[in-house]
Design a protein around this motif. Structure first.
Motif: not given
Length: 159
Positions: A61-65, A69-81
Motif C-alpha cells: 500500500s505504501s509503495y503504491d502510494t 513520485y520520481p526516484n522512489t527508493n525502497s529497502d525491504l530489509k530496513e523497512g522503508f520507502i
C-alpha cells in the motif's frame, strides 16, 4: 561374560533405534513444520516480509502510494520507502520528501511511521519548515485503508 556383552549391545542398538524413530516422528509433526528449518529439508520457507517482520500489505500500500513520485527508493530489509524531493507544480518554491517506515507484521497504526520533510525556497536557498501534523496522519490513514483492502483478515477489524 559374552552373554552380558551381547545383551548390552542389543540394548544399545534399541536405544539408537528408538532415538531415530522419535526423530522421524517429530520431524513429521505439523507443529514442527510450522517452524522453518530449510537447511534440514523440512518446514516452510519464509518470504522476505515474514523474514524481516514487515507487513506485506502495509508495504504494498505504501509503495503504491509513493511510487507515483520520481526516484522512489525502497529497502525491504530496513523497512522503508522514501521519495526524492517532490516539487509542487502549483508552487515551485516548496518541496517535500516523504519516508514511510513499516515497523511490524500486522496492519496496525503503530506499525507505520511517516516522516515528511518540507523545505521552502527563500532567496534561492532551501529552508526547512514544519509540516502540518494532519498531513502525515492523513497519509497514514490512506495507506492503512488501502492495506486493509489488500488484507481481508484485518479489513474492518482495526479498532
Amino acid at each position: 561374560r559374552n552373554y552380558w556383552i551381547c545383551i548390552s549391545k542389543r540394548l544399545l542398538m534399541k536405544k539408537y533405534l528408538l532415538i531415530i524413530l522419535t526423530s522421524i516422528i517429530l520431524a513429521n509433526c505439523s507443529a514442527i513444520k510450522k517452524i522453518s528449518f530449510p537447511s534440514f529439508g523440512f518446514g516452510d520457507k519464509k518470504n522476505n516480509f515474514e523474514k524481516y517482520g514487515i507487513s506485506e500489505f502495509l508495504w504494498n500500500s505504501s509503495y503504491d502510494t509513493l511510487s507515483k513520485y520520481p526516484n522512489t527508493n525502497s529497502d525491504l530489509k530496513e523497512g522503508f520507502i522514501s521519495t526524492d524531493w517532490i516539487i509542487l507544480k502549483k508552487n515551485s518554491n516548496t518541496r517535500f520528501r516523504i519516508t514511510v517506515y513499516i515497523l511490524g507484521p500486522d496492519v496496525l497504526e503503530e506499525n507505520i511511521e511517516i516522516i515528511t520533510d518540507k523545505e521552502v525556497r527563500i532567496n534561492g536557498n532551501w529552508t526547512k519548515t514544519m509540516v502540518s501534523s494532519s498531513f502525515n496522519e492523513n497519509l497514514k490513514q490512506l495507506i492503512i485503508a488501502r492495506a486493509e483492502k489488500l488484507d481481508p483478515q484485518t479489513y474492518g477489524n482495526r479498532y
